[in-house]
Write an enzyme that holds these catalytic residues in place. Structure first.
Site, PDB file in Angstrom:
ATOM      1  N   ARG A 160      -7.077 -13.333  13.871  1.00  0.00           N
ATOM      2  CA  ARG A 160      -5.816 -13.750  13.253  1.00  0.00           C
ATOM      3  C   ARG A 160      -5.726 -15.266  13.073  1.00  0.00           C
ATOM      4  O   ARG A 160      -4.666 -15.869  13.192  1.00  0.00           O
ATOM      5  CB  ARG A 160      -4.612 -13.246  14.069  1.00  0.00           C
ATOM      6  CG  ARG A 160      -4.525 -11.754  14.202  1.00  0.00           C
ATOM      7  CD  ARG A 160      -4.329 -11.058  12.859  1.00  0.00           C
ATOM      8  NE  ARG A 160      -4.337  -9.623  13.049  1.00  0.00           N
ATOM      9  CZ  ARG A 160      -5.436  -8.855  13.019  1.00  0.00           C
ATOM     10  NH1 ARG A 160      -6.618  -9.407  12.782  1.00  0.00           N
ATOM     11  NH2 ARG A 160      -5.363  -7.562  13.215  1.00  0.00           N
ATOM     12  N   SER A 239       3.459  -6.558  12.797  1.00  0.00           N
ATOM     13  CA  SER A 239       3.267  -6.931  14.201  1.00  0.00           C
ATOM     14  C   SER A 239       3.807  -8.341  14.432  1.00  0.00           C
ATOM     15  O   SER A 239       3.321  -9.300  13.828  1.00  0.00           O
ATOM     16  CB  SER A 239       1.787  -6.881  14.568  1.00  0.00           C
ATOM     17  OG  SER A 239       1.284  -5.569  14.407  1.00  0.00           O
ATOM     18  N   GLU A 343       3.137 -13.916  15.720  1.00  0.00           N
ATOM     19  CA  GLU A 343       2.193 -13.922  14.606  1.00  0.00           C
ATOM     20  C   GLU A 343       2.801 -14.521  13.340  1.00  0.00           C
ATOM     21  O   GLU A 343       2.131 -15.271  12.640  1.00  0.00           O
ATOM     22  CB  GLU A 343       1.701 -12.485  14.338  1.00  0.00           C
ATOM     23  CG  GLU A 343       0.595 -12.408  13.317  1.00  0.00           C
ATOM     24  CD  GLU A 343      -0.073 -11.038  13.280  1.00  0.00           C
ATOM     25  OE1 GLU A 343      -0.529 -10.645  12.195  1.00  0.00           O
ATOM     26  OE2 GLU A 343      -0.135 -10.368  14.319  1.00  0.00           O
TER      27      GLU A 343
END
Length: 351
Positions: A160, A239, A343
């Protein structure tokens, strides 16, 4: 290039949250994107880039500067080579590669947002990451004031993360190039156990491309991860927290907290994440810390379908969302000694 003033930004995000921007530009060509960025840099105007808005948390006060919505279009296939303009809708692009019989991104179906965001976040799901297929990223380098082409190996991809995320004010992604696989209509080898189970095959097997895509879409929909304007479980950024990666020492301390809280027979999810490092599940942590599906009584709550998604139930503010996120972070830290990291990108606010 379209220009609006005191323009609402909430409708441009999947959270449907955030105040207005002083100025909103919508660029439909690479030249317009570059011109808008150069103007902002030359005048010292704060600049917010918006693609699909699926990874943005904008403060209730909005953005004091210029918001640039990248709405460029372009889908070009040359054999197994794919080039996407940054503004292309990612889920549509995945569907078109499946229709063309090309493998490599089929398990990334249903992910909201634009193509230009995929290398920034190194978007991944169900056993695939874009880093495995990206060959080049064409970007405007704000520091050098020129358009550059970065090969995949120069993009600094990790979980990520990427060079673009690590130096967020430098590069503006214009185009992304991928190297896909012609596997005679079959998918790439399945790497995710849940997908393999849904398809009745083993990890490492291949299945027809359309079957892989449909299975992933069904799994995502069951978790509220496919956009649906009538389903508030999808009014989210997907998420909200990344899966923690812990050193061996930190993982040992974490395991001790798990055994103390839940019993010595309980073993948390654990996945190798490089030498001396272990990745565990943020969703598991949240659930075991007491934040179950549907948690909350206000206008911002945990999704009823997935503990990793924080959602706007229709009347939430950004501060409502952040209050819930802070409660979850504090609860997980108190229970297990692990600090969750958000995130989505925050604009004008922070946890």
């Amino acid at each position: 290039m379209q220009e609006l003033h005191d323009a609402p930004l909430a409708p441009l995000t999947t959270f449907r949250l955030g105040g207005p921007a002083n100025r909103l530009l919508t660029a439909t060509t690479d030249d317009e994107v570059v011109a808008a960025v150069r103007e902002a840099d030359a005048t010292g105007t704060p600049l917010l880039l918006i693609g699909g808005g699926s990874n943005l948390v904008i403060g209730d006060k909005g953005f004091d500067g210029t918001a640039l919505r990248i709405a460029t279009r372009g889908f070009r296939l040359d054999g197994t080579r794919l080039e996407l303009a940054a503004g292309e809708v990612w889920s549509d692009a995945v569907a078109r590669t499946v229709e063309a019989g090309l493998a490599g991104i089929e398990c990334l179906a249903g992910i909201p947002g634009s193509a230009g965001a995929t290398p920034i976040q190194n978007v991944g799901a169900y056993g695939q990451e874009v880093s495995s297929t990206i060959t080049e990223v064409v970007a405007y380098d704000r520091r050098a004031e020129e358009i550059v082409t970065l090969p995949g190996e120069a993009c600094g991809f990790s979980y990520r993360h990427s060079r673009f995320k690590g130096d967020a004010d430098r590069f503006v992604v214009l185009r992304v190039r991928f190297g896909l696989e012609d596997a005679q209509g079959m998918s790439a080898p399945l790497r995710y156990a849940e997908t393999a189970r849904a398809l009745g095959v083993g990890v490492g097997d291949r299945v027809p491309l359309a079957d892989a895509r449909e299975a992933v879409l069904a799994l995502r929909a069951g978790k509220g991860m496919v956009l649906d304007p009538d389903d508030h479980d999808t009014w989210s950024a997907g998420s909200f927290f990344t899966n923690p990666i812990l050193t061996d020492e930190a993982y040992g301390e974490f395991l001790g907290r798990v055994h103390e809280r839940l019993g010595t027979d309980v073993t948390p999810p654990a996945y190798p994440a490089g030498e001396g490092r272990t990745k565990t599940s943020a969703a598991w942590l949240i659930d075991k810390a007491g934040f179950t599906k549907g948690y909350g009584t206000g206008p911002a709550r945990i999704s009823t379908k997935h503990t990793l998604a924080l959602t706007n139930r229709g009347e939430a503010t950004t501060e409502d969302l952040l209050a819930l996120a802070r409660e979850v972070v504090a609860g997980v830290r108190d229970a297990f000694g692990v600090t969750l990291v958000n995130e989505p990108v925050t604009v004008g606010v922070s946890l």
